[in-house]
Write a protein that holds these residues in place. Structure first.
Motif, mmCIF file in Angstrom:
data_model
loop_
_atom_site.group_PDB
_atom_site.id
_atom_site.type_symbol
_atom_site.label_atom_id
_atom_site.label_comp_id
_atom_site.label_asym_id
_atom_site.label_seq_id
_atom_site.Cartn_x
_atom_site.Cartn_y
_atom_site.Cartn_z
ATOM 1 N N TYR A 142 0.814 -1.207 0.000
ATOM 2 C CA TYR A 142 0.000 0.000 0.000
ATOM 3 C C TYR A 142 0.856 1.268 0.000
ATOM 4 O O TYR A 142 0.475 2.289 -0.584
ATOM 5 N N LEU A 145 1.587 2.253 -3.477
ATOM 6 C CA LEU A 145 0.403 2.866 -4.098
ATOM 7 C C LEU A 145 0.199 4.294 -3.614
ATOM 8 O O LEU A 145 -0.115 5.195 -4.392
ATOM 9 N N LEU A 146 0.375 4.483 -2.305
ATOM 10 C CA LEU A 146 0.230 5.834 -1.741
ATOM 11 C C LEU A 146 1.233 6.776 -2.370
ATOM 12 O O LEU A 146 0.907 7.909 -2.724
ATOM 13 N N ALA A 148 2.553 6.517 -5.285
ATOM 14 C CA ALA A 148 2.179 6.760 -6.682
ATOM 15 C C ALA A 148 1.014 7.734 -6.792
ATOM 16 O O ALA A 148 0.964 8.541 -7.721
ATOM 17 N N THR A 149 0.076 7.677 -5.847
ATOM 18 C CA THR A 149 -1.070 8.596 -5.943
ATOM 19 C C THR A 149 -0.714 9.996 -5.432
ATOM 20 O O THR A 149 -1.312 10.979 -5.847
ATOM 21 N N GLN A 150 0.259 10.083 -4.521
ATOM 22 C CA GLN A 150 0.672 11.397 -4.018
ATOM 23 C C GLN A 150 1.573 12.133 -4.998
ATOM 24 O O GLN A 150 1.610 13.357 -5.020
ATOM 25 N N LEU A 151 2.333 11.376 -5.767
ATOM 26 C CA LEU A 151 3.253 11.977 -6.728
ATOM 27 C C LEU A 151 2.440 12.565 -7.876
ATOM 28 O O LEU A 151 1.508 11.938 -8.365
ATOM 29 N N ALA A 152 2.820 13.763 -8.344
ATOM 30 C CA ALA A 152 2.100 14.374 -9.465
ATOM 31 C C ALA A 152 2.709 13.934 -10.800
ATOM 32 O O ALA A 152 2.539 14.597 -11.811
ATOM 33 N N ARG A 153 3.422 12.823 -10.764
ATOM 34 C CA ARG A 153 4.002 12.231 -11.983
ATOM 35 C C ARG A 153 3.555 10.783 -12.061
ATOM 36 O O ARG A 153 3.104 10.213 -11.074
ATOM 37 N N ILE A 154 3.754 10.173 -13.223
ATOM 38 C CA ILE A 154 3.466 8.751 -13.329
ATOM 39 C C ILE A 154 4.745 7.960 -13.063
ATOM 40 O O ILE A 154 5.849 8.493 -13.180
ATOM 41 N N LEU A 277 12.132 18.629 -6.633
ATOM 42 C CA LEU A 277 10.832 19.297 -6.546
ATOM 43 C C LEU A 277 9.730 18.276 -6.787
ATOM 44 O O LEU A 277 9.805 17.501 -7.739
ATOM 45 N N GLY A 278 8.728 18.275 -5.940
ATOM 46 C CA GLY A 278 7.598 17.385 -6.160
ATOM 47 C C GLY A 278 7.781 15.968 -5.632
ATOM 48 O O GLY A 278 6.881 15.147 -5.746
ATOM 49 N N GLN A 302 3.397 19.338 3.689
ATOM 50 C CA GLN A 302 4.193 19.848 2.576
ATOM 51 C C GLN A 302 5.383 20.582 3.162
ATOM 52 O O GLN A 302 5.218 21.461 4.010
ATOM 53 N N GLN A 305 8.386 21.994 -1.762
ATOM 54 C CA GLN A 305 7.687 21.239 -2.814
ATOM 55 C C GLN A 305 7.696 19.738 -2.545
ATOM 56 O O GLN A 305 7.382 18.943 -3.426
ATOM 57 N N SER A 307 6.307 16.387 -0.446
ATOM 58 C CA SER A 307 5.199 15.889 0.384
ATOM 59 C C SER A 307 5.725 14.799 1.312
ATOM 60 O O SER A 307 6.413 13.886 0.861
ATOM 61 N N LYS B 46 4.300 21.981 -9.013
ATOM 62 C CA LYS B 46 5.623 21.797 -8.406
ATOM 63 C C LYS B 46 6.709 22.503 -9.203
ATOM 64 O O LYS B 46 7.860 22.076 -9.227
ATOM 65 N N TYR B 141 -4.318 5.897 -16.293
ATOM 66 C CA TYR B 141 -3.315 5.376 -15.355
ATOM 67 C C TYR B 141 -3.761 5.648 -13.914
ATOM 68 O O TYR B 141 -3.788 4.760 -13.066
ATOM 69 N N TYR B 142 -4.169 6.892 -13.672
ATOM 70 C CA TYR B 142 -4.525 7.279 -12.306
ATOM 71 C C TYR B 142 -5.792 6.559 -11.823
ATOM 72 O O TYR B 142 -5.931 6.251 -10.637
ATOM 73 N N LEU B 145 -4.867 3.371 -10.273
ATOM 74 C CA LEU B 145 -4.285 3.588 -8.934
ATOM 75 C C LEU B 145 -5.366 3.912 -7.916
ATOM 76 O O LEU B 145 -5.349 3.421 -6.785
ATOM 77 N N THR B 149 -6.228 1.901 -4.495
ATOM 78 C CA THR B 149 -6.157 2.452 -3.136
ATOM 79 C C THR B 149 -7.521 2.446 -2.443
ATOM 80 O O THR B 149 -7.607 2.394 -1.233
ATOM 81 N N MET B 317 -4.536 15.650 -11.050
ATOM 82 C CA MET B 317 -3.915 14.916 -9.942
ATOM 83 C C MET B 317 -2.499 14.455 -10.308
ATOM 84 O O MET B 317 -1.733 14.061 -9.446
ATOM 85 N N LEU B 318 -2.193 14.491 -11.587
ATOM 86 C CA LEU B 318 -0.834 14.188 -12.054
ATOM 87 C C LEU B 318 -0.278 15.446 -12.713
ATOM 88 O O LEU B 318 0.239 15.422 -13.835
ATOM 89 N N ALA B 319 -0.415 16.572 -11.983
ATOM 90 C CA ALA B 319 -0.204 17.887 -12.592
ATOM 91 C C ALA B 319 1.151 18.048 -13.278
ATOM 92 O O ALA B 319 1.243 18.691 -14.325
ATOM 93 N N GLU B 320 2.198 17.471 -12.726
ATOM 94 C CA GLU B 320 3.511 17.698 -13.333
ATOM 95 C C GLU B 320 3.568 17.115 -14.738
ATOM 96 O O GLU B 320 3.923 17.790 -15.696
ATOM 97 N N HIS B 321 3.225 15.839 -14.864
ATOM 98 C CA HIS B 321 3.268 15.224 -16.191
ATOM 99 C C HIS B 321 2.145 15.729 -17.093
ATOM 100 O O HIS B 321 2.324 15.860 -18.299
#
Lengths: 376, 376
Positions: A142, A145-146, A148-154, A277-278, A302, A305, A307, B46, B141-142, B145, B149, B317-321
């Protein structure tokens, strides 16, 4: 007379697990047990009463506990629940005696035979009863997964019409059961994974999961399968090597929890300041205060930048599977002393002898007894 | 004189994306553009001001917009932002004219040349400008995820000391860009995946991602590539097959969004009632009201033991990418008319001709013009 087994309704906030699932109830029933639960006790684990076929549902704790020979729970029982137990009853649950001194004394005074799940010895024969491990495996999954969902990237590489996205980097610090599952899950999601642990024997395990091992040259193997406490020199040496890896990562997952002790600080404030950052830190050691100096147990903060997520009771977030594995751990422990429809406690059995916390008005582990006597 | 490009600060709630990222700013600068942004406009993605090296940061919208030849944004601009634009300026953003009639008229009245990103035609040459697709890939993708979760179970098979956990089943309904990414991600996480779409040509794509295609046994292909009218028997047959798959799933992800129209209802209340205890629906079509009859856009609701999650603006929710891909989509569109440091709009270009919404005081798409005239 069949053995009366009562399953407690969990009452701590955020606790969604339950100590009994339908499949285990069926097996326990065949061992000669009569199982009772409070109506609705499984609901938070998505198990309505109707999901169980070998359980007697009751509507009051008095009814539930008056005749119970064996009481099962996930979290330590409340004092009011203990007050309802009959003297000589057997309790099996997590107890966390190092945080629950009063509760431990109460179990002793009430003449309860209590088995503390966190004390199950880490020996081969007891693996199937090791709830710390079964729950940690789920927590590690988990955590990834957390992250991955908190990151703003894939996490995975993705090829699109406007070019490729590079895979994210995930560093896992502490490669016990939770850490290895976190590595495996981040890798499944397509991240570049790195594992770090003070115990060098974890290198091969990390590598078998496709991760690169961060080698610092410090050997911190301690007793009982846990890492020993490190000297300041060793900590500094590790920090200098590890800082670089922390600061390259998109996600850092820390899992260094030592039962009964504050969690070691693996990530300093200064290390956080230099992160990408991020980036996201998932701190699985929040119960013991956390592995990151910025962690606030139970919260997501936060810092610039970055988390920093320090969730409490992560296994509860996967309550269905966590309850299933936990109930099976309990069943395996019960099978050590529920024999031919009778309770036969054999204190020569290493697992029972090491897991017992109180019995016949005595605190059994010498260290616990000494500590509690000193406190009074 | 270099071309003045202004990037708007996004102001809609929950919008974390920004229409410019450092790498795209560098390229746009080389094309002869002077880029301005409000200080802090990238922070939610970010991206602090310091992350950009070819951008002029200003502190007021007046400063930002007074001289702007080209204005870039993610969401439709506000009326106060439009009021600050100079007549004849070019705007590129999502506009959603079917929801934003007043805004469309205002753009027209202000003599703004507006390109609506949702109108980029789905032809090969425009793939690199297709923001609906780039954002949908991230949303898919999201969604997987989110499903993982929200589910209180794990997705992969896991072998533990107390036995194996079986992999979860994930059904994806609607196999466009988002649906295929959702399938791929759920599969990466170890789920057994199934894909369903009324277009039989999606079968091969689903199977190439390791998913089973839900075969209803009804071929709806008619003449000329269009779906033919189905008999009631055929409709019933499809419904009964699909119901069975919905009700076996742990996670159902729906993605059937039709721009400008209400989302079709793919999951009825009756179908939800028969789902597995603890199952999760992730409804990616919430912007259009949702694909499930129970969906409440923007909320997560519990219906019995089923969770129905209908998130809005998932790409954010994936703002950076999401910002990175969107900014690259914009760059590719800009390259069609920013040539040798000058703006040269060629209306023979199919992409520009189909993407333009307003130009020289006129609403360009005939259908939009007719609809807006009728409304008045």
């Amino acid at each position: 007379m069949p053995i009366q087994v009562a399953v407690l309704q969990e009452s701590r906030p955020q606790e969604k697990r339950v100590a009994m699932v339908p499949a285990v109830a069926d097996k326990l029933s065949k061992l000669g047990c009569n199982i009772s639960m409070l109506s609705g006790a499984g609901l938070a684990s998505k198990l309505p009463d109707s999901a169980y076929s070998n359980v007697n549902f009751v509507t009051s704790a008095e009814q539930l506990l008056a005749d119970a020979d064996i009481v099962l729970a996930v979290q330590p029982p409340t004092t009011s629940q203990i007050a309802l137990l009959k003297p000589g009853a057997i309790l099996i649950s997590f107890v966390y005696q190092h945080k629950e001194a009063d509760l431990t004394r109460l179990l002793c005074d009430k003449n309860i035979t209590s088995f503390a799940m966190e004390q199950v010895p880490r020996i081969s024969r007891a693996q199937a009863m090791d709830a710390l491990s079964s729950q940690a495996a789920l927590a590690g999954y988990y955590a990834a997964l957390l992250g991955a969902t908190q990151l703003a990237r894939i996490l995975p590489m993705m090829t699109t019409a406007v070019g490729s996205i590079r895979p994210a980097r995930c560093l896992v610090m502490g490669l016990g059961v939770a850490g290895l599952q976190a590595l495996a899950t981040a890798r499944r999601l397509g991240a570049i994974t790195e594992g770090y642990d003070v115990r060098p024997e974890t290198k091969e395990q990390a590598e078998s999961l496709g991760a690169k091992f961060v080698d610092t040259g410090v050997d911190a193997r301690g007793e009982g399968g846990y890492a020993r406490e490190l000297t300041q020199d060793e900590k500094d040496k590790i920090a200098s090597v590890v800082t670089q890896h922390i600061q390259q990562a998109d996600i850092v997952i820390t899992t260094a929890a030592i039962p009964g002790r504050p969690s070691p600080k693996l990530i300093s404030k200064a290390q956080v300041e230099g992160m990408k950052l991020g980036a996201v830190i998932i701190d699985l050691a929040a119960e013991g205060g956390g592995n990151c100096e910025y962690s606030v147990p139970g919260e997501t903060i936060q810092q610039g930048q970055i988390s920093i997520v320090a969730p409490l009771n992560v296994p509860s977030m996967l309550a269905e599977h966590a309850s299933e594995l936990y109930a099976k751990n309990l069943l395996n422990l019960l099978q050590l002393f529920v024999i031919d429809g009778e309770i036969k406690l054999d204190w020569q059995d290493e697992v029972l002898a090491k897991t017992v916390l109180t019995h016949q008005g005595e605190i059994k582990p010498a260290a616990v007894k000494a500590a509690l006597t000193q406190q009074q």
